[in-house]
Design an enzyme around this catalytic site. Structure first.
Site, PDB file in Angstrom:
ATOM      1  N   PHE A 183     -13.716  10.418  27.878  1.00  0.00           N
ATOM      2  CA  PHE A 183     -14.364  11.718  28.059  1.00  0.00           C
ATOM      3  C   PHE A 183     -15.608  11.536  28.917  1.00  0.00           C
ATOM      4  CE2 PHE A 183     -14.355  16.076  26.131  1.00  0.00           C
ATOM      5  CZ  PHE A 183     -15.275  16.587  27.024  1.00  0.00           C
TER       6      PHE A 183
ATOM      7  N   LYS B  16      -7.504  10.941  36.495  1.00  0.00           N
ATOM      8  CA  LYS B  16      -7.037  10.282  35.262  1.00  0.00           C
ATOM      9  C   LYS B  16      -5.513  10.347  35.241  1.00  0.00           C
ATOM     10  CE  LYS B  16     -10.611  11.449  31.839  1.00  0.00           C
ATOM     11  NZ  LYS B  16     -10.819  12.310  30.657  1.00  0.00           N
TER      12      LYS B  16
ATOM     13  N   ARG C  46     -23.785  18.808  32.900  1.00  0.00           N
ATOM     14  CA  ARG C  46     -23.376  18.907  34.297  1.00  0.00           C
ATOM     15  C   ARG C  46     -24.458  18.374  35.235  1.00  0.00           C
ATOM     16  NH1 ARG C  46     -18.704  22.282  34.513  1.00  0.00           N
ATOM     17  NH2 ARG C  46     -18.699  24.032  33.073  1.00  0.00           N
TER      18      ARG C  46
ATOM     19  N   ASP D 259      -6.761  15.883  35.740  1.00  0.00           N
ATOM     20  CA  ASP D 259      -6.411  15.398  34.418  1.00  0.00           C
ATOM     21  C   ASP D 259      -4.890  15.614  34.249  1.00  0.00           C
ATOM     22  OD1 ASP D 259      -8.255  15.090  31.622  1.00  0.00           O
ATOM     23  OD2 ASP D 259      -6.246  15.858  31.328  1.00  0.00           O
TER      24      ASP D 259
ATOM     25  N   ASP E 225     -18.747  18.730  32.416  1.00  0.00           N
ATOM     26  CA  ASP E 225     -19.461  19.177  31.219  1.00  0.00           C
ATOM     27  C   ASP E 225     -18.782  18.776  29.921  1.00  0.00           C
ATOM     28  OD1 ASP E 225     -17.213  21.018  31.514  1.00  0.00           O
ATOM     29  OD2 ASP E 225     -18.193  22.215  29.971  1.00  0.00           O
TER      30      ASP E 225
ATOM     31  N   GLU F 187     -12.248  19.287  43.956  1.00  0.00           N
ATOM     32  CA  GLU F 187     -12.135  19.271  42.488  1.00  0.00           C
ATOM     33  C   GLU F 187     -12.913  18.073  41.931  1.00  0.00           C
ATOM     34  OE1 GLU F 187     -11.823  20.610  39.786  1.00  0.00           O
ATOM     35  OE2 GLU F 187      -9.694  20.966  39.394  1.00  0.00           O
ATOM     36  N   ASP F 188     -13.532  18.269  40.796  1.00  0.00           N
ATOM     37  CA  ASP F 188     -14.266  17.147  40.190  1.00  0.00           C
ATOM     38  C   ASP F 188     -13.329  16.130  39.557  1.00  0.00           C
ATOM     39  OD1 ASP F 188     -13.563  19.057  38.313  1.00  0.00           O
ATOM     40  OD2 ASP F 188     -15.376  18.856  37.117  1.00  0.00           O
TER      41      ASP F 188
HETATM   42  C1  PRP Z   1     -11.708  21.132  34.340  1.00  0.00           C
HETATM   43  C2  PRP Z   1     -11.974  20.333  35.592  1.00  0.00           C
HETATM   44  C3  PRP Z   1     -10.761  20.623  36.431  1.00  0.00           C
HETATM   45  C4  PRP Z   1      -9.652  20.783  35.412  1.00  0.00           C
HETATM   46  C5  PRP Z   1      -8.817  19.546  35.405  1.00  0.00           C
HETATM   47  O1  PRP Z   1     -12.067  22.468  34.621  1.00  0.00           O
HETATM   48  O2  PRP Z   1     -13.163  20.743  36.223  1.00  0.00           O
HETATM   49  O3  PRP Z   1     -10.887  21.827  37.169  1.00  0.00           O
HETATM   50  O4  PRP Z   1     -10.292  20.998  34.145  1.00  0.00           O
HETATM   51  O5  PRP Z   1      -7.828  19.602  34.425  1.00  0.00           O
HETATM   52  P1  PRP Z   1      -6.263  19.603  34.686  1.00  0.00           P
HETATM   53  O6  PRP Z   1      -5.936  18.590  35.753  1.00  0.00           O
HETATM   54  O7  PRP Z   1      -5.742  19.195  33.335  1.00  0.00           O
HETATM   55  O8  PRP Z   1      -5.829  20.968  35.050  1.00  0.00           O
HETATM   56  P2  PRP Z   1     -12.362  23.587  33.524  1.00  0.00           P
HETATM   57  O9  PRP Z   1     -11.203  24.549  33.499  1.00  0.00           O
HETATM   58  O10 PRP Z   1     -12.713  22.958  32.250  1.00  0.00           O
HETATM   59  O11 PRP Z   1     -13.611  24.356  34.075  1.00  0.00           O
HETATM   60  P3  PRP Z   1     -15.051  23.853  34.636  1.00  0.00           P
HETATM   61  O12 PRP Z   1     -14.765  23.272  36.005  1.00  0.00           O
HETATM   62  O13 PRP Z   1     -15.844  25.100  34.697  1.00  0.00           O
HETATM   63  O14 PRP Z   1     -15.641  22.817  33.700  1.00  0.00           O
END
Ligand code: PRP
Length: 187
Positions: A154, A133, A167, A105, A161, A101-102
């Site tokens: 942010f 975070k 990205r 949050d 993104d 996972e990137d």
């Molecule tokens: C973003 C990010 C994580 C997730 C984290 O993904 O890449 O997968 O939100 O948030 P959380 O801990 O609050 O669940 P997103 O659904 O925006 O899709 P993306 O990876 O395509 O940008």
């Protein structure tokens, strides 16, 4: 694109050493496992991180992808995770799954995915997040491998993104607030 960045939070060099560290730890932890290691790239944010991490893990491995969405079209987490691309394997009890996972949050995405995969019969599920975070957590969740704790800013780049852009930045930067406006979160 770079003119929209307030400051660089993690340079390419810093990301490189973090991925070195994580890959070494993962290699060490899984080297004696009798199961095949399968990395699961969470699309789309983890594309770049997964690519870098997998090159540095010195073990036989496979890579899969899943796509989930936790926010829909909005900017605030709904708490609901919808699986748009599921993991289609019939050997979930015979492999070590490592979800890549990137960013963590609220923690909702990873905790729901772990629950989902265990519900499908996965016996070994761990998570590796480049960024965390903890200030934004709403569920009790900690990644097994964590690259860097970051402040509640942010961030974009290295896969992350804003409105699908940024990205491809090779570093992780903090977006200027005037670009996204008040109330937006990393999604
Ligand atoms: C973003 C990010 C994580 C997730 C984290 O993904 O890449 O997968 O939100 O948030 P959380 O801990 O609050 O669940 P997103 O659904 O925006 O899709 P993306 O990876 O395509 O940008």
């Amino acid at each position: 694109m770079k003119d929209k960045i307030k400051y660089v939070l993690l340079s390419e060099e810093e990301i490189d050493s973090i991925t070195d560290f994580l890959a070494e730890k993962i290699t060490d932890d899984y080297k004696n496992s009798d199961k095949k290691l399968v990395l699961v790239c969470l699309l789309k944010g983890s594309i770049v991180f997964t690519g870098e991490l997998m090159k540095k893990i010195s073990l036989p491995l496979e890579v899969e992808a899943m796509k989930v969405s936790s926010y829909g079209a909005g900017t605030v987490s709904s708490g609901a995770v919808s699986i748009q691309l599921d993991l289609m394997r019939d050997d979930l009890d015979k492999i070590d799954l490592l979800i890549v996972e990137d960013i963590v949050d609220s923690g909702i995405t990873l905790s729901k995915i772990c629950e989902h995969l265990k519900g499908k019969g996965a016996k070994s599920v761990k998570t590796c997040a480049l960024l965390d975070k903890p200030d934004r957590r709403v569920v009790d969740f900690e990644p097994d491998y964590r690259g860097k704790i970051i402040p509640d800013e942010f961030v974009v780049g290295f896969g992350l993104d804003y409105n699908e852009e940024y990205r491809n930045l090779p570093f992780i930067g903090v977006l200027k607030p005037e670009v996204y406006g008040e109330g937006a979160v990393n999604s």
